[in-house]
Structures are given as C-alpha cells and as structure tokens.
Design an enzyme around this catalytic site. Sequence first.
Site, mmCIF file in Angstrom:
data_model
loop_
_atom_site.group_PDB
_atom_site.id
_atom_site.type_symbol
_atom_site.label_atom_id
_atom_site.label_comp_id
_atom_site.label_asym_id
_atom_site.label_seq_id
_atom_site.Cartn_x
_atom_site.Cartn_y
_atom_site.Cartn_z
ATOM 1 N N GLU A 287 0.821 -1.217 0.000
ATOM 2 C CA GLU A 287 0.000 0.000 0.000
ATOM 3 C C GLU A 287 0.852 1.263 0.000
ATOM 4 O O GLU A 287 0.399 2.315 -0.420
ATOM 5 C CB GLU A 287 -0.927 0.029 1.227
ATOM 6 C CG GLU A 287 -2.203 -0.734 1.006
ATOM 7 C CD GLU A 287 -3.227 -0.534 2.119
ATOM 8 O OE1 GLU A 287 -2.971 0.238 3.066
ATOM 9 O OE2 GLU A 287 -4.282 -1.175 2.047
ATOM 10 N N HIS A 308 8.500 -26.653 -1.924
ATOM 11 C CA HIS A 308 7.893 -27.795 -2.628
ATOM 12 C C HIS A 308 6.717 -27.356 -3.498
ATOM 13 O O HIS A 308 5.942 -28.196 -3.963
ATOM 14 C CB HIS A 308 7.470 -28.851 -1.601
ATOM 15 C CG HIS A 308 8.647 -29.367 -0.818
ATOM 16 N ND1 HIS A 308 9.282 -30.557 -1.093
ATOM 17 C CD2 HIS A 308 9.346 -28.802 0.204
ATOM 18 C CE1 HIS A 308 10.300 -30.721 -0.265
ATOM 19 N NE2 HIS A 308 10.362 -29.664 0.542
ATOM 20 N N LYS A 422 -13.723 -0.491 -3.984
ATOM 21 C CA LYS A 422 -14.850 -0.268 -3.061
ATOM 22 C C LYS A 422 -15.994 0.405 -3.804
ATOM 23 O O LYS A 422 -17.161 0.064 -3.617
ATOM 24 C CB LYS A 422 -14.415 0.603 -1.880
ATOM 25 C CG LYS A 422 -13.442 -0.081 -0.934
ATOM 26 C CD LYS A 422 -13.157 0.800 0.268
ATOM 27 C CE LYS A 422 -12.056 0.205 1.114
ATOM 28 N NZ LYS A 422 -11.572 1.125 2.145
HETATM 29 O O1 PA5 Z 1 -3.990 0.740 5.466
HETATM 30 C C1 PA5 Z 1 -5.139 1.047 5.186
HETATM 31 O O2 PA5 Z 1 -5.515 2.220 5.159
HETATM 32 C C2 PA5 Z 1 -6.213 -0.010 4.899
HETATM 33 O O3 PA5 Z 1 -5.731 -1.255 4.638
HETATM 34 C C3 PA5 Z 1 -7.103 -0.067 6.118
HETATM 35 O O4 PA5 Z 1 -6.351 -0.419 7.224
HETATM 36 C C4 PA5 Z 1 -8.254 -1.052 5.937
HETATM 37 O O5 PA5 Z 1 -8.942 -0.775 4.749
HETATM 38 C C5 PA5 Z 1 -9.206 -0.950 7.118
HETATM 39 O O6 PA5 Z 1 -9.646 0.365 7.242
HETATM 40 P P1 PA5 Z 1 -10.385 0.867 8.530
HETATM 41 O O7 PA5 Z 1 -9.469 0.777 9.678
HETATM 42 O O8 PA5 Z 1 -10.782 2.265 8.222
HETATM 43 O O9 PA5 Z 1 -11.591 -0.035 8.720
#
Ligand code: PA5
Length: 434
Positions: A287, A308, A422
Amino acid sequence: MINIDISNALPFISSKELSAIEEEIKGHHKLLLAGTGKGSDFLGWLRLPSLISKELITRITEDAAEIQSHADVFVVIGIGGSYLGARAVIEALSHNFSLLNPGNLNPHILYAGNNLGEEYHADLLGILDQYSYSVAVISKSGTTTEPAIAFRIVKEHLENKYGKLNIANKIIAITDARKGALKQMADKEGYKAYVIPDNIGGRYSVLTPVGLLPVAVAGFDIEKLISGAREMQERLFSDLSPSTNPAMIYTAMRNVLYNNGKTIELLVNYRPNLFYFSEWWKQLFGESEGKENKGIYPSSASFTTDLHSLGQYIQEGVRDIFETVLSVENSSGNLNIPMDEKDADGLNYIAGKSISEVNKKAEEGTTLAHVEGGVPNIRITVPQVDEETLGQLIYFFEFSCALSGYTLGVNPFDQPGVEAYKKKVFSLLGKKGY
Ligand code: PA5
C-alpha cells in the site's frame, strides 16, 4: 538486535549504483526526521515508540486483564491495517496449536471482518454459541464494509446471548477520535473506546491500541514490544551512515535491485508462525509503494513448505525476484531426530541433530542455490522471536518503508487505489450515491 547481511545481493549490482542511491537516501532520512517529505501529516508512527504514555499502557493492560478474567474467546473484528499487525504479533508468539492446547491461551483470539466468507462467519457464530466472549471492533474510518458487517452480526449474537442491556461492557471500539459510524455507535451505546490517532495510517498502526489491545489480551508483553520498537527508533534516528544504518542499507539495496529489473520481493521465513508477519509486511509495503505505476511487488513464502510448490519457479523462472530472508538464530525447542536401528528411511546420518539445525542447513543451502540461480538475497537476522525483537522488526520495516517510498518518489502514507474496488462494489450493491 537485528542484523542485516547484503553480501548475497552485492554481486548483482554495481558499487557505483549503490553509492549513488546511498547518497540520495541520506537526504530522505533527513526529510523523514524533519517531517517535511510527502505525506508528512501521517508521521504519527515515527516517534510513537518513545511517546506512548504510561497511562495508555496501564489502561490497555487493565482492560486486557479484565477481559481475560471472564472471556474464553476474544473476537478481533477488523481488516487490513486494523487487523494484520495484531495477528502478526500474536501468531508469531503463540503456540502453533494454541486452539487445541488447553490453558495455553486464555482467552483464545478469533478474527472476524477480515473477509466476506459466509461460512467463515456462520462457523464463528456457532463457536460463539458455546463460549463466553468479548469483542474488539477496530476500524479507523469506522465505515469499512467487512468489519461493519461482522460487527452487526456479532452484536446481534451478543444481544441474543446476553440480553440487549448487558452487552456494552463486552465491546471495545477502537476508532477515530471524532468521525465515522463506529465512533457514533460507541458514544451512543457507551462502549469502551480507544482512539487511533489522526496522523497514523492503518498499516502503521500496530503500536497503537489497534495492535496493543489484542496482543495484551492474548497474554503478551506490550511493554517489551514497545521497548523493542523504541530501541530501533533510537538506532535508526541516530545512525546517519548508509553503510551501518540497517534501514538505509535495506532501502538502498532493494531500490538498486528494483532499478535493475528485480521488481518482486519475496519475504521468506523458515517458521510457520511468522506467516502473518509476512502478511502484515505485504500490506505495509504494497500500500505504501504500489502507486503511479511503480513499486516493488511484495510477496512472501514460508520455507521449507513453499520450496515444494514455489521452489521451481524461484530457482528457474523469470529472473525478476529477489529474496529477503527473515532469519531467526536461536530456536526455543530442542527436538532431536532420533536414531533408528534399522535406518529404513536412511536418516541416521542426521540422527542426534535438532530439527532447527536441519532447518538452518536448509536455509543456508536454499540461499546458495537461489543466489546461484540468479536470485539476490538480503538476510535480516534476529536472535530469537519474542516481543522485543518483534517490536524491533516492526519499527525497522515501517521506517524502511517510508525511506523506500521517498526513494521511489511516491507518498508512502496514502492509498488512493484502495478506493477504486470499493466504489465498484458499492455501486453493484446499490449503495446510495454510488
Ligand atoms: O492501510 C489502510 O488504510 C487499509 O488497509 C485499512 O487499514 C483497511 O482498509 C481498514 O480500514 P479501517 O481501519 O478504516 O476499517
């Protein structure tokens, strides 16, 4: 303390390239500490280990003790950065068969809201019918679909099991200080709540209550976790030399390799309970770096299991991979291979050796073979897996990830691409406004 060895990656790059990038990274290090780089409003994690208050640790420890005193099961509801860090630490420190090991974990930690599997959540409710339990619902935005669905289902289960008026003390919400549906519910229903600071993104939040509360409930020492991270913070802040600062060494090497066409990094472990540590690491780097059509693809493998399955590809497939091995020096067990009079399986040549000794040889041999096959190898060594070394590793990778993002020229603290899927899903589900 952790140690980094790049001797098996150096043959794949030129020293000129390395020195050039090292110079650049010195500047990024300065920028990071000064808080003037891209995404600098999300640097709350940077000094967090040295700033966590005694009051917060005491509060978490007391809440954890209270939960331990009455719950057989603790359900951690969250996804991505609101889930992976806690699970990485808990699994790394837990008995491999904790669910079947009576008395080992009290309570057992179960996870929900990290997928949309109907059977998964139905099975969970079946288990919750049989045990006393408490819940942590963790979401920074407070609006993420998967944990919101899981919480709605589990909340209804709690109400049916304990009665509507008796559930507030079984729920802890960990969310934003001001906004989001979860914050509003927590205020209205009177749940205990912890705040995820505004300036800390999900994937950098493991040392906030997001990770600390579940880890404490699982029975592990959060003070040691934090002190490991603090030691690493001090080391990475004070060492300004790219040839000795381990985060600068790691950043320089992985970026030079990337510039030479090694676009996939495989984080390798040799113990199954580090599986979720790799999952956490993948989110952190994926990310942070994967944007603007750039970035090293973070992947992982658990050896020797995956030798393996993936071993053939790693040895002889497209030469775009490098490995970063998370190597653990000492093993806690002492399980030796027994001597067998008949030696029908031909294993007597290693009888008397511990499984760890064999595993170490597997690590050495695999590294030799992969390097020979054209896969550069970075090795990060920790003396053992415990709260302290996990704290060090967490902070080491967070800091390296920030430096790496700057080296790549991206903002390592945003995640604009996560929204795209999303929006499509909401539109297909008919959500208003999509
Ligand atoms: O790193 C990030 O921003 C995402 O992976 C969030 O952690 C994930 O989408 C969960 O989001 P939230 O904590 O708002 O539910």
